[in-house]
Design a protein around this motif. Structure first.
Motif, PDB file in Angstrom:
ATOM      1  N   PRO A 398       0.850  -1.209   0.000  1.00  0.00           N
ATOM      2  CA  PRO A 398       0.000   0.000   0.000  1.00  0.00           C
ATOM      3  C   PRO A 398       0.876   1.247   0.000  1.00  0.00           C
ATOM      4  CG  PRO A 398      -0.673  -1.558   1.715  1.00  0.00           C
ATOM      5  CD  PRO A 398       0.631  -2.042   1.195  1.00  0.00           C
ATOM      6  N   ASP A 399       0.454   2.263  -0.712  1.00  0.00           N
ATOM      7  CA  ASP A 399       1.226   3.504  -0.769  1.00  0.00           C
ATOM      8  C   ASP A 399       0.514   4.607  -0.008  1.00  0.00           C
ATOM      9  OD1 ASP A 399      -0.886   4.048  -2.441  1.00  0.00           O
ATOM     10  OD2 ASP A 399       0.331   4.827  -4.088  1.00  0.00           O
ATOM     11  N   SER A 419      -8.984   7.400  12.426  1.00  0.00           N
ATOM     12  CA  SER A 419      -8.031   8.011  11.495  1.00  0.00           C
ATOM     13  C   SER A 419      -6.640   8.084  12.111  1.00  0.00           C
ATOM     14  CB  SER A 419      -8.509   9.411  11.090  1.00  0.00           C
ATOM     15  OG  SER A 419      -8.484  10.292  12.191  1.00  0.00           O
ATOM     16  N   ASN A 420      -6.579   8.271  13.429  1.00  0.00           N
ATOM     17  CA  ASN A 420      -5.282   8.290  14.104  1.00  0.00           C
ATOM     18  C   ASN A 420      -4.614   6.921  14.066  1.00  0.00           C
ATOM     19  OD1 ASN A 420      -5.001  10.997  14.979  1.00  0.00           O
ATOM     20  ND2 ASN A 420      -6.502  10.662  16.589  1.00  0.00           N
ATOM     21  N   TYR A 421      -5.404   5.866  14.206  1.00  0.00           N
ATOM     22  CA  TYR A 421      -4.849   4.520  14.103  1.00  0.00           C
ATOM     23  C   TYR A 421      -4.281   4.273  12.702  1.00  0.00           C
ATOM     24  CZ  TYR A 421      -6.819   3.144  18.636  1.00  0.00           C
ATOM     25  OH  TYR A 421      -7.109   3.038  19.970  1.00  0.00           O
ATOM     26  N   VAL A 422      -4.998   4.745  11.676  1.00  0.00           N
ATOM     27  CA  VAL A 422      -4.515   4.594  10.301  1.00  0.00           C
ATOM     28  C   VAL A 422      -3.204   5.360  10.122  1.00  0.00           C
ATOM     29  CG1 VAL A 422      -4.998   5.128   7.877  1.00  0.00           C
ATOM     30  CG2 VAL A 422      -6.813   4.231   9.326  1.00  0.00           C
ATOM     31  N   GLY A 430       6.443   2.561   7.255  1.00  0.00           N
ATOM     32  CA  GLY A 430       7.380   3.351   6.453  1.00  0.00           C
ATOM     33  C   GLY A 430       6.751   4.095   5.304  1.00  0.00           C
ATOM     34  N   CYS A 431       5.432   4.267   5.339  1.00  0.00           N
ATOM     35  CA  CYS A 431       4.730   5.011   4.280  1.00  0.00           C
ATOM     36  C   CYS A 431       4.359   6.378   4.857  1.00  0.00           C
ATOM     37  CB  CYS A 431       3.483   4.240   3.853  1.00  0.00           C
ATOM     38  SG  CYS A 431       2.652   4.914   2.421  1.00  0.00           S
ATOM     39  N   PHE A 432       5.217   7.349   4.653  1.00  0.00           N
ATOM     40  CA  PHE A 432       5.072   8.609   5.376  1.00  0.00           C
ATOM     41  C   PHE A 432       4.024   9.520   4.728  1.00  0.00           C
ATOM     42  CE2 PHE A 432       9.331   7.124   6.427  1.00  0.00           C
ATOM     43  CZ  PHE A 432       9.220   7.099   7.814  1.00  0.00           C
ATOM     44  N   PRO A 433       3.304  10.252   5.555  1.00  0.00           N
ATOM     45  CA  PRO A 433       2.256  11.153   5.038  1.00  0.00           C
ATOM     46  C   PRO A 433       2.837  12.198   4.103  1.00  0.00           C
ATOM     47  CG  PRO A 433       2.168  10.957   7.439  1.00  0.00           C
ATOM     48  CD  PRO A 433       3.439  10.326   7.002  1.00  0.00           C
ATOM     49  N   ASN A 434       2.058  12.563   3.105  1.00  0.00           N
ATOM     50  CA  ASN A 434       2.465  13.668   2.240  1.00  0.00           C
ATOM     51  C   ASN A 434       1.610  14.889   2.567  1.00  0.00           C
ATOM     52  OD1 ASN A 434      -0.034  13.077   1.119  1.00  0.00           O
ATOM     53  ND2 ASN A 434       0.798  12.219  -0.766  1.00  0.00           N
TER      54      ASN A 434
END
Length: 874
Positions: A398-399, A419-422, A430-434
């Motif tokens: 997943p990206d 949403s915080n858990y997600v 290792g899929c950092f928020p953009n």
């Protein structure tokens, strides 16, 4: 030569230690042995290597030092090595450094320019970096240096001029190419034609094609296809057909590219039926020599059908593609998946995913993300989470889009904890928020009123180097307005013109470090959305004069107000009853070329309705009809309200019939207006009929029952009110808006103690929590009639209920920090009243014994904050 080769090898072997590689290169280049010409020639190959090492390590000061070091060498080496470094830097993406060094080299060696291939290379890089201004400078430098351009050079120049919008200059270059010994080729023509079409000057493109034909040159298919595609995109299908015929006249048969261009443009402009006709002709009309549809054609049509919501047509086409198996690709499946999701057919979409696996067409990341989007859209979050698990099992990671889609779904439903858990899971894998992810969270936090958490999230974004964009700034501004900090929002907007996103530092997050005067792209200047937000909230706050000043400021900043902003003013003036001001804004709106929308008309009709100007309202309705703007339920509600207030109930009910005939569903407010008007006119029969219709159309809603009940009670229809209340109890509707105490008191007053007692028993049997004061009139009535046993039973129940009420009330006061004397319940006042009977006091004294207090819970809910997810993240 051997030493130079050893230098290259040594630099390469130390590429993982940039400082050592640089030190080695610098020492060798500065040594006496480097003075030999053979060393110079061979060591040129080391320059791209050391440049890449320094660039990867972000050692930018050393790159500048390298340039100075190269120039300090003998002229025979400084010249080629300098240009070699320019080429290397341009290839590595450091275009600004390359430009700077190239200008410096041309100043240092004005009579020794590079060859045409080097100029072509820089021209190509300039276009890739969208630096068309440097293309013009390079061309002028070539002319002054006496370097003869090639046809390829002119093509690059024509492309740059077209992208800058200098079409006349591009045409001049095209016409003078032959004077420079470079004849225009098919690419030259195609570039110029494309430039005309992108500027909407199709006729100029057609004229150019005709000129080429007149001169004996035959334009190629690419040029014709470009114009045909552009004409179809603008809806000029007739002109496109004529151009196809002219292609045939010059001996160019339209190929599959021609037809795909036409179909793509038609689908994009919504002319799906015309595209379908061409597609069908291609399939069956072999006698005309039309090309057979290829995979691209099928996918274009499938996407066109799906985008237009033509589900049956798209399904039939997809089934035919599956049957032939010739044109079915991964892209076809993804198009169909998206079509199914948009149609809400999620089960079928899930089956298609399985079918792809069975047919050995492995779903890609986009396939899974489509399904996640659809499931989140319809609130099926557990299924969306299962898709992410399925992706991992299938070897597809997943990206950011996958997680952001899931996070956006939770946020839209107000599920902040989920949403915080997600977010936490997203970071852990290792899929950092953009930037998009952060803006979703920010919007959700402001929406939920969590201002402090929103500000902490902004701080985290700053600490991790996220460059704030206009979406972020506008989200913060809207959030501040919503939370009552309108003046702070206005202050930030003013600061944005000078400091851009750094003006958010006024929130106390020290964002001034984000401000970079050299980076205009990240300054985040206010846009029309920014001003629309501020103006809307100022008008809501009744500060219309300040909103007008903001409008003038906006215009002064060269930002054009749109219909939404004008509608805001019109709505505000109409709400205040200032109709003349509203119509003045309307005139200004028309002068600016902004079209009136349904919102505009609804605001005006609401304003006219408040003034009972029914004839003017009908005039606006006629105007709406002429403009093809269809009224909605709010339009009709305003007119019905106006007619009802004026006593024209027959006209009002006829509008209800008109709504139903036009397929516009009345809402609860529609019926409340009409029912209230008929009660006012004492026509209870008509009111009852409307109530029955309302139930059939709107459902058995509490608001309908409570409104009808209260109106019946006010109108003296106690018996009917009692029946309706019992029906509400049978449906377990909430009682908050029912005047049930008034009903019980009236029944007791009329001597109907049995009916009143029945109501109380039914409420208790249904386990309703209601006002204990409701018992008092029944207790008084039973006491007076001598039925002390029944009175005692009700009194005991009242005290029990009152005790529970007091405990809950006390808990709420402690939680809210309110005093114990606040919000005294009505039952206290009634118990201690002195009306001469004394029955209530006597009854209550008999049951005071055993009155318990209960306890107060001290447990606190677990806290979970968005910014906690970021802790420990690099």
């Amino acid at each position: 030569m051997e030493r130079a080769a050893m230098l290259s090898k040594a630099v390469y072997l130390n590429s993982k230690s940039p400082e050592l590689a640089w030190l080695l290169f610098k020492r060798v280049l500065s040594s006496p042995i480097s003075a030999s010409s053979s060393f110079f020639e061979t060591s040129l190959q080391s320059i791209p290597l050391i440049a890449r090492i320094l660039t990867t390590a972000k050692m930018h000061p050393q790159i500048d030092h390298l340039y100075q070091l190269l120039l300090s060498q003998h002229r025979d080496f400084a010249h080629p090595s300098g240009f070699a470094l320019v080429r290397a830097l341009a290839d590595l993406g450091l275009f600004e450094n390359a430009i700077s060094q190239f200008r410096s080299l041309r100043d240092r060696f004005p009579n020794d320019p590079p060859d045409i291939s080097f100029y072509n290379f820089l021209l190509r890089c300039s276009l890739k970096e969208s630096r068309v201004d440097f293309v013009i400078w390079l061309y002028k430098d070539m002319v002054f240096a006496g370097v003869n351009p090639q046809t390829y050079t002119f093509n690059l120049l024509i492309r740059a001029l077209c992208e800058m919008g200098y079409l006349e200059n591009a045409r001049e270059v095209f016409d003078k190419m032959s004077e420079k010994g470079c004849n225009p080729n098919e690419f030259s023509l195609g570039l110029l034609v494309r430039g005309y079409c992108r500027a909407g000057l199709h006729y100029r493109g057609i004229e150019l094609l005709d000129e080429m034909r007149s001169s004996g040159a035959v334009p190629n298919r690419v040029a014709y296809n470009t114009v045909i595609s552009s004409l179809c995109g603008e809806g000029q299908t007739g002109e496109a057909e004529k151009l196809v015929e002219r292609m045939r006249e010059v001996g160019l048969s339209p190929d599959i590219v021609t037809f795909n261009c036409r179909i793509a443009a038609l689908c994009k402009s919504g002319q799906i039926l015309e595209a379908s006709r061409i597609f069908r002709d291609m399939q069956i009309d072999e006698e005309l020599g039309l090309p057979q549809p290829n995979t691209i054609t099928y996918n274009l049509m499938l996407e066109g059908f799906c985008n237009e919501g033509m589900f049956e047509e798209s399904k039939a086409l997809f089934d035919s593609m599956k049957k032939s198996e010739t044109h079915l690709t991964m892209e076809s499946y993804n198009i169909w998946l998206l079509g199914l999701v948009r149609s809400g057919k999620l089960l079928e979409a899930r089956l298609i995913l399985n079918e792809m696996v069975e047919k050995s067409i492995k779903p890609n990341l986009y396939s899974y993300n489509i399904l996640i989007y659809g499931l989140c859209k319809y609130g099926m979050f557990s299924d969306a989470r299962s898709i992410i698990g399925l992706m991992r099992d299938s070897g597809v990671a997943p990206d950011t889009v996958s997680y952001s889609t899931l996070l956006h779904g939770y946020c839209c439903r107000g599920k902040i904890l989920e949403s915080n858990y997600v977010l936490r899971e997203m970071i852990q894998v290792g899929c950092f928020p953009n930037m998009y992810t952060c803006n979703i969270l920010l919007h959700s936090l402001w929406k939920e009123g969590k201002a402090s958490e929103a500000e902490e999230l902004l701080q985290k974004m700053n600490e991790r180097g996220y460059g704030l964009d206009n979406v972020t700034c506008n989200t913060v501004i809207n959030g501040l307005c919503k939370s009552g900090n309108l003046d702070k929002a206005i202050e930030i907007v003013s600061g944005m013109w000078t400091h851009g996103s750094a003006s958010l530092g006024n929130l106390g997050n020290s964002f001034i470090c984000l401000f970079d005067i050299g980076n205009n792209g990240m300054k985040c200047l206010p846009d029309s959305i920014t001003y629309a937000t501020i103006i809307s909230w100022l008008c809501k706050a009744g500060r219309v004069d300040e909103a007008k000043k903001k409008l003038l400021e906006m215009i002064g900043k060269k930002l054009s107000p749109d219909s939404l902003i004008f509608d805001t003013f019109i709505h505000s003036y109409c709400k205040q009853g200032k109709l003349s001001s509203a119509f003045r804004v309307l005139k200004e709106m028309e002068k600016k070329g902004c079209n009136k929308s349904l919102r505009t008309y609804n605001s005006l009709i609401q304003g006219l309705s408040s003034k009972n100007q029914i004839f003017e309202i009908y005039g606006l309705m006629e105007e709406m009809k002429e403009k093809g703007i269809f009224p909605n339920v709010y339009t009709y509600n305003n007119i019905i309200s106006c007619l009802s207030e004026g006593g024209k109930l027959k006209d009002a009910t006829s509008l209800l019939d008109e709504m139903l005939q036009k397929g516009i569903s009345p809402n609860i407010y529609t019926f409340r207006i009409l029912i209230g008007a008929f009660f006012k006119a004492c026509d209870f029969g008509a009111a009852q009929e409307l109530f029955e219709i309302a139930l059939s159309l709107c459902g058995h809603k509490e608001s309908l029952y409570s409104f009808m009940f209260n109106e019946l009670l006010t109108g003296g229809e106690t018996s009917k009110a009692k029946e309706l209340f019992e029906a509400a109890l049978d449906r377990s509707l909430a009682l908050k808006n029912f005047l049930y105490r008034d009903l019980i008191e009236r029944l007791c007053k009329d001597g109907k103690l049995d009916d009143a007692s029945f109501i109380l028993h039914k409420m208790m049997d249904k386990q309703y929590r209601f006002d204990p004061a409701s018992f008092m009139s029944v207790i008084d009535g039973l006491g007076k009639s001598g039925n002390k046993h029944a009175a005692d039973e009700f009194a005991e129940k009242m005290m029990e209920m009152a005790s529970e009420t007091d405990i809950n009330q006390h808990e709420n006061k402690i939680i809210r920090g309110r005093s114990n004397n606040d919000d005294e319940r009505d039952w206290h006042k009634i118990v201690h009243r002195n009306d001469g009977s004394g029955i209530a006091q006597k009854t209550l004294k008999r049951v005071l014994k055993g009155w318990g207090q209960g306890s107060i819970s001290t447990s606190q809910p677990q806290k979970f904050s968005t910014h906690d997810c970021w802790d420990g993240v690099a």
